[in-house]
Design a protein around this motif. Structure first.
Motif, mmCIF file in Angstrom:
data_model
loop_
_atom_site.group_PDB
_atom_site.id
_atom_site.type_symbol
_atom_site.label_atom_id
_atom_site.label_comp_id
_atom_site.label_asym_id
_atom_site.label_seq_id
_atom_site.Cartn_x
_atom_site.Cartn_y
_atom_site.Cartn_z
ATOM 1 N N GLN A 127 0.800 -1.223 0.000
ATOM 2 C CA GLN A 127 0.000 0.000 0.000
ATOM 3 C C GLN A 127 0.833 1.273 0.000
ATOM 4 O OE1 GLN A 127 0.233 1.758 3.004
ATOM 5 N NE2 GLN A 127 1.301 0.136 4.056
ATOM 6 N N HIS A 128 2.007 1.268 0.644
ATOM 7 C CA HIS A 128 2.733 2.543 0.728
ATOM 8 C C HIS A 128 3.304 2.943 -0.628
ATOM 9 C CE1 HIS A 128 5.841 -0.437 1.730
ATOM 10 N NE2 HIS A 128 6.726 0.412 1.275
ATOM 11 N N ARG A 186 -0.567 2.254 -3.291
ATOM 12 C CA ARG A 186 -1.755 2.970 -2.828
ATOM 13 C C ARG A 186 -3.017 2.244 -3.286
ATOM 14 N NH1 ARG A 186 0.296 7.575 -0.438
ATOM 15 N NH2 ARG A 186 -1.622 8.769 -0.474
ATOM 16 N N GLU A 187 -3.875 2.862 -4.096
ATOM 17 C CA GLU A 187 -5.158 2.204 -4.385
ATOM 18 C C GLU A 187 -5.035 0.961 -5.254
ATOM 19 O OE1 GLU A 187 -4.464 5.332 -5.254
ATOM 20 O OE2 GLU A 187 -5.125 5.764 -7.305
ATOM 21 N N LYS A 188 -3.835 0.670 -5.782
ATOM 22 C CA LYS A 188 -3.672 -0.532 -6.609
ATOM 23 C C LYS A 188 -2.975 -1.655 -5.840
ATOM 24 C CE LYS A 188 -4.940 0.900 -10.917
ATOM 25 N NZ LYS A 188 -4.447 2.133 -11.480
ATOM 26 N N ALA A 189 -2.804 -1.496 -4.539
ATOM 27 C CA ALA A 189 -2.067 -2.478 -3.745
ATOM 28 C C ALA A 189 -2.801 -3.816 -3.673
ATOM 29 C CB ALA A 189 -1.856 -1.940 -2.331
ATOM 30 N N SER A 219 -3.320 -5.425 -1.032
ATOM 31 C CA SER A 219 -4.099 -5.435 0.211
ATOM 32 C C SER A 219 -3.817 -4.134 0.924
ATOM 33 C CB SER A 219 -3.648 -6.618 1.068
ATOM 34 O OG SER A 219 -3.971 -6.402 2.414
ATOM 35 N N ASN A 220 -4.624 -3.798 1.923
ATOM 36 C CA ASN A 220 -4.333 -2.576 2.682
ATOM 37 C C ASN A 220 -3.453 -2.872 3.892
ATOM 38 O OD1 ASN A 220 -6.145 -3.831 4.426
ATOM 39 N ND2 ASN A 220 -7.103 -1.909 5.021
ATOM 40 N N THR A 251 -2.236 3.351 3.166
ATOM 41 C CA THR A 251 -3.328 2.467 3.589
ATOM 42 C C THR A 251 -4.693 3.071 3.270
ATOM 43 O OG1 THR A 251 -3.074 3.432 5.780
ATOM 44 C CG2 THR A 251 -2.106 1.264 5.437
ATOM 45 N N PRO A 268 -5.935 5.062 0.551
ATOM 46 C CA PRO A 268 -6.451 4.685 -0.770
ATOM 47 C C PRO A 268 -6.535 3.171 -0.957
ATOM 48 C CG PRO A 268 -4.230 5.624 -0.938
ATOM 49 C CD PRO A 268 -4.708 5.874 0.453
ATOM 50 N N ALA A 269 -5.601 2.430 -0.370
ATOM 51 C CA ALA A 269 -5.630 0.968 -0.516
ATOM 52 C C ALA A 269 -6.894 0.392 0.112
ATOM 53 C CB ALA A 269 -4.390 0.337 0.111
ATOM 54 N N THR A 270 -7.263 0.916 1.276
ATOM 55 C CA THR A 270 -8.462 0.429 1.961
ATOM 56 C C THR A 270 -9.707 0.728 1.140
ATOM 57 O OG1 THR A 270 -7.458 0.759 4.119
ATOM 58 C CG2 THR A 270 -9.855 0.652 4.059
ATOM 59 N N ALA A 298 -10.008 1.354 -2.038
ATOM 60 C CA ALA A 298 -10.037 0.589 -3.285
ATOM 61 C C ALA A 298 -10.349 -0.881 -3.018
ATOM 62 C CB ALA A 298 -8.696 0.718 -4.010
ATOM 63 N N PHE A 299 -9.810 -1.413 -1.933
ATOM 64 C CA PHE A 299 -10.045 -2.807 -1.545
ATOM 65 C C PHE A 299 -11.543 -3.067 -1.379
ATOM 66 C CE2 PHE A 299 -9.950 -6.335 1.601
ATOM 67 C CZ PHE A 299 -9.036 -7.186 0.993
#
Lengths: 447, 123, 498
Positions: free
Chosen positions: A314-315, A318-321, A323-324, C176, C178-180, C182-183
């Motif tokens: 994620q770091h 970001r939105e394409k990771a 997982s968070n 975390t 944007p990742a959250t 988007a997830f």
């Protein structure tokens, strides 16, 4: 205040250097908008002794595995933890360091994680593992998300005997819609049902082994069938010690393995923190979430370890990771790896057998109680029995006699009356013959 | 003689008849730094113009590759699996990503010439 | 094996090179059963797990530990991570058997003390944040984000407004966020920061439309600055029918001083391992409880802790009537109990008065560092900062030294570096968070060291490029590690090495 080093004098000098008259000037942009320094309905600071007294009183209100006769499992197990485990994890260098972002001053953490990844891969019989997840249930959910990414399919089939709370976690975290989720809570695993449900929309089949009720399965033919349909087999293990007596999930053909590692090195802690293990095949390497440690060398050619493949994370993405996930379960994975190192091959397999033996002995004794039936055709260190009365009533009555007798299935599955009289009972290396005799004695009294 | 076109997202495509070879530009590979992994499209799948079709990763960054044109993937550069560094060494040559059968040659009209691209990255 | 130790600097081979299949540090009785009951999948397999006796194990791990930097050994100014002192009382209390040896599925009558503890810490968190409800189960900050955003998603569904899929996240946010979003299937739109390091409110407004679901805002933000417009932003969000999620990673700047509930937020996670000092443990375990406003509280995950006249009890199945709007379940049991004990011990030790002193001292220390360095380093933004101070790399321009080199040189001076290259909105960022548990002496020495290094950058880059040189290992080849991942030991490694 014992944890705050600044003196009144220090603060004044520092405010001077900054050029303000009082601390609230540093908060003035906030004070313009909302009131600062609100009055809280909370007590002021307490001495170490007072805090200790208060929390000890709360602790004393609980029955626990060391002042009761203890036979509960279901995803959290009582095992003996060698004293040196807790000593090492309390060393400052492990306890009070951060994620190893600066490898030059974090080789301690990085090397043990590399060793941990190797141990986990050996246990599960898989190619690779990450540096741990929060716990077994979230590892299982991440495994499902991973399978959906790999197969680009959405439908998930859960075997009917997976831990009901694991099923809930998978459903919640992997964002599965009701029509993409096949799960039917009942006692026995129904392989034919699973075979029938698998089709070209199936991303994965998730099976717990040994299952929630304690039964063990050879999944080899299921794995073959699942893969022939282009889906993945995810194997969930909540009791990692079972791997000392069973074919590894990898040997049975699993694509992803998600385990709870609490049994090694970590106390039950009323549910957390625990350590999730996540392993997979080499070909899915870049789809695995979480931290991973890899080997490299430094500018002098010396071997060392470093967090790697972080472009998945994620770091960076970001939105394409993938997982968070940000944290792993560092200190719990350290406890796990130390305990496993202390055991070694021989000790691990021996401990596994002692658990099995303990459960075998308890089974023999329990089946002498009138009207109590064993439901399993196989088990490792826990099994399910049918009682002549409701499981919940039995367990409460046993607790009054100082016996924590098992988990009433109805506590987790409350919409299937057929399961009301079932309880899941675990017995580990910590249970003595005397413990078991007291269990039987108490059971005869309450039934 | 093959014609070369560029996108604003730093992909290039060399076209001969209706077959295109796609990769990322030297500028993009420099920006990414040491490339460690390329996720290539499977042969036979359909690509859509402007949609992500591959991923390229360096140690500290990862980036989507968007297909400059629509079409069917004929071939992926499997050398990139074992030696992704050739994207850094020879981005517009040996470091190509995939070959595509272009479904609509008109889409090429929306792409940039080499001169336009140089101007684009100069800005 | 060749000895390459230097004084106290010991090399330590990996476990698989020193352990033995016939070695163990645990004495166990021999099992005597004749027939197993495992069934078809029984196997007496060779796993390949090396063992060590107890003295060898202790030496292995103690030698490894000595290769780690730690907050106990020195200042650990990692911005955004809040590396503060971890009181040992908390460790002692977490090990009380009435907490550590309690099973999560014991009959509720036998664990009332554990439930009462969860209730107490819940009360502290609600009071300190001024929020209506709290859920304790999230396992870490990122799972807290997931929890908050799942509640928001569920609330949107309950309003039958599933078209609302857009989540706005500032470009300075933790990855975390944007990742959250988007997830969970939200469409993430990045909002630019303005020249003052705050969210650009105009850009924000432009992106709020009928599809707007929520914004995820860190406050104080990752530049160490309070979002001055937060109340206006919250009102704007609510008027547009959306929700405000707050990343509470930086709550250490506000605790006891400002209530997030007064700022109009709807959900916020709290990292117990940052603000409330549960140890970071080399990367976990964390704990990320989430506080909720009134409009989101019904969507909390299972289990829900409740109380009748006499007892505490748990509502565990999310089809139960008390939680039938719940979005589901985040982990198998009730969250990170071991961390709750530590955090409550920390809160009680400080009390309401001490916690206010915590945020005041944290902010004071950061501003003191800023004032003491602003002539030689280049602060990214003007004005006072909160609990952390952000510099850009302008002070390095023309020296050939890059942020990473500066950080590595700091290692040779005995410090863990600050956070570098984050937030992404500042070029070559250096983010310094001293926390409140550093003495003035310690901070003065740190300032002195930074000043010395900063002047040294004028003498050329060589010194910096070579750093670190005093560490057990020097700069590692990360490209090699990522190109040819070696993620575990293999038997043939040894053969190859021999």
């Amino acid at each position: 205040m014992r944890y705050l080093p600044l003196t009144k004098n220090d603060r004044e000098e520092m405010l001077n250097t900054i050029g303000v008259n009082n601390i609230d000037e540093l908060f003035s942009n906030i004070a313009d908008k909302v009131s600062i320094n609100p009055k809280f309905n909370l007590p002021n600071h307490k001495t170490e002794m007072e805090v200790e007294r208060h929390l000890s009183l709360l602790s004393d209100k609980n029955l626990h595995a060391d002042n009761s006769n203890f036979f509960i499992g279901g995803g959290s197990y009582k095992h003996h933890i060698p004293a040196s485990v807790d000593h090492i994890i309390q060393r400052s260098e492990f306890l009070t360091s951060y994620t190893p972002y600066q490898p030059e001053i974090s080789q301690g953490t990085l090397q043990y994680l590399y060793e941990f990844q190797t141990q986990v891969s050996l246990l599960t019989g898989m190619d690779i593992s990450n540096a741990s997840m929060y716990d077994g249930s979230t590892a299982a959910a991440e495994a499902v998300s991973m399978a959906k990414r790999i197969t680009k399919r959405n439908e998930v089939i859960l075997s009917n005997t997976i831990h009901p709370h694991y099923a809930d976690v998978i459903k919640t975290i992997s964002g599965i819609k009701d029509n993409e989720f096949v799960y039917n809570r009942n006692f026995s695993i129904d392989i034919d049902y699973l075979f029938n449900e698998i089709d070209e929309n199936t991303a994965c089949v998730v099976i717990q082994n040994p299952d929630f009720f304690g039964s063990c399965y050879d999944l080899s033919s299921l794995a073959e069938f699942v893969q022939s349909k282009g889906a993945l087999l995810i194997v969930v293990v909540t009791e990692v010690l079972s791997l000392g007596m069973m074919k590894s999930p990898g040997a049975m053909g699993a694509d992803i393995v998600a385990c709870e590692g609490q049994s090694l090195g970590n106390p039950m802690n009323f549910g957390g923190p625990y350590v999730g293990l996540l392993s997979t095949k080499n070909k899915y390497l870049r789809q695995i979430p979480g931290r991973i440690v890899g080997e490299s060398e430094d500018v002098d050619g010396k071997k060392g370890f470093v967090l790697t493949l972080s472009a998945r994370e994620q770091h960076i993405r970001r939105e394409k990771a993938t997982s968070n996930i940000c944290t792993n379960s560092g200190l719990c994975s350290l406890a796990f790896t130390i305990h496993l190192t202390l055991l070694g091959e021989k000790g691990f397999k021996n401990l596994s057998r002692l658990n099995h033996e303990s459960a075998l002995n308890l089974k023999e004794k329990i089946l002498k109680i009138p009207e109590v039936k064993l439901l399993n055709k196989s088990f490792f260190n826990e099994f399910t029995i049918a009682l002549p009365i409701k499981g919940e009533v039995f367990v409460d009555r046993m607790a009054e006699k100082g016996v924590l007798a098992g988990i009433p299935v109805s506590r987790l599955i409350n919409n299937n009356k057929e399961l009301d009289n079932f309880i899941v009972v675990a017995s580990t290396e910590t249970n003595t013959e005397d413990d078991m005799n007291s269990y039987i004695e108490a059971a005869n009294e309450v039934l | 003689m093959a014609e070369i076109y560029f996108t604003k997202d730093h992909e290039w495509i060399k076209v001969e008849d209706n077959i295109g070879v796609v990769g990322i530009t030297a500028y993009a590979s420099e920006q990414l730094g040491d490339i460690v992994f390329v996720e290539l499209p499977e042969e036979g799948i359909t690509a859509e113009i402007g949609k992500d079709i591959a991923v390229v990763e360096s140690v500290k960054a990862a980036s989507e590759v968007y297909s400059p044109v629509s079409g069917t993937i004929i071939k992926s550069n499997e050398d990139l699996n074992s030696t992704p560094e050739i994207v850094n060494e020879d981005p517009v040559g040996k470091g190509w990503f995939y070959e595509i059968k272009i479904s609509n040659n008109d889409e090429l009209l929306g792409l940039m010439s080499e001169e336009e691209y140089q101007k684009h990255i100069g800005d | 094996m060749k000895n390459s130790d230097k004084g106290l600097n010991h090399d330590e081979p990996i476990l698989f090179e020193i352990g033995g299949m016939d070695k163990s540090g645990v004495d166990l009785n021999e099992p005597t059963f004749k027939e197993n009951f495992i069934g078809d999948c029984f196997e007496d397999r060779e796993i390949g797990l090396p063992g060590l006796s107890e003295p060898e194990s202790i030496r292995h791990y103690v030698r490894l530990s000595r290769k780690n930097y730690s907050i106990d050994a020195g200042l650990y100014p990692l911005g955004s991570c809040t590396m503060k002192h971890n009181p040992r009382l908390n460790e002692k209390l977490a090990r009380l058997k009435g907490f550590s040896e309690v099973h999560p599925l014991q009959p509720l009558s036998t664990c009332q003390g554990a439930l009462e503890l969860i209730d107490e810490i819940s009360i502290w968190l609600k009071e300190l944040t001024g929020m209506k409800a709290v859920t304790m189960t999230p396992k870490a900050g990122a799972q807290g984000e997931l929890c908050g955003m799942l509640a928001i998603k569920k609330a949107i569904e309950a309003r039958n407004e599933c078209n609302r899929t857009k989540v706005l996240v500032p470009d300075s946010a933790h990855g975390t966020n944007p990742a959250t979003a988007a997830f969970l299937g939200f469409d993430v739109v990045t909002i630019k920061s303005d020249k003052n390091g705050r969210l650009n409110f105009d850009d924000f407004k432009e992106n709020v439309d009928k599809d707007f679901a929520a914004a995820m805002i860190t406050n104080p933000n990752t530049c160490g600055l309070f979002e001055d417009d937060i109340i206006e932003i919250a009102n704007y969000i609510h008027d547009a029918g959306g929700y405000l999620y707050c990343d509470g990673a930086n709550f250490n700047a506000l605790v006891g001083k400002v209530r997030p509930g007064d700022l109009g937020i709807d959900a916020m996670h709290i990292n117990l391992h940052k603000t409330f000092s549960t140890p970071h443990g080399g990367g976990g375990p964390g704990s990320g409880p989430v506080v909720f406003s009134d409009i989101l509280k019904d969507f909390c995950p299972a289990p829900l802790l409740k109380q009748d006249e006499e007892n505490y009890y748990l509502v565990e199945n999310h089809n139960d009537k008390d939680i039938d709007k719940s979005f589901g379940r985040l982990c198998v049991f009730h969250g990170q109990m071991g961390m709750f004990v530590r955090a409550l011990s920390y809160m009680m030790s400080h009390g309401s008065d001490g916690l206010r002193q915590v945020s005041e001292d944290a902010v004071l220390n950061a501003n003191y560092i800023k004032s003491s360095l602003e002539d030689i380093l280049t602060p990214a933004y003007e004005g006072y900062c909160m609990h952390e101070v952000l510099f850009n790399d302008d002070f390095l321009s023309g020296t050939g030294v890059e942020t990473i080199d500066f950080a590595k040189a700091l290692i040779d001076k005995g410090y863990h570096p600050m956070t570098i290259y984050f937030p992404l909105v500042v070029h070559g960022a250096l983010l310094v968070e001293p926390t409140e548990t550093e003495s003035k002496n310690s901070i003065d020495q740190f300032i002195e060291t930074i000043r010395e290094l900063a002047s040294k950058t004028q003498d050329g880059e060589d010194f910096f490029k070579k750093a670190p040189i005093y560490t057990p290992i020097r700069r590692l080849d990360e490209t090699k590690a990522a190109r040819n991942p070696v993620l575990r030991w293999q038997k043939n490694d040894v053969i190859a090495a021999e």
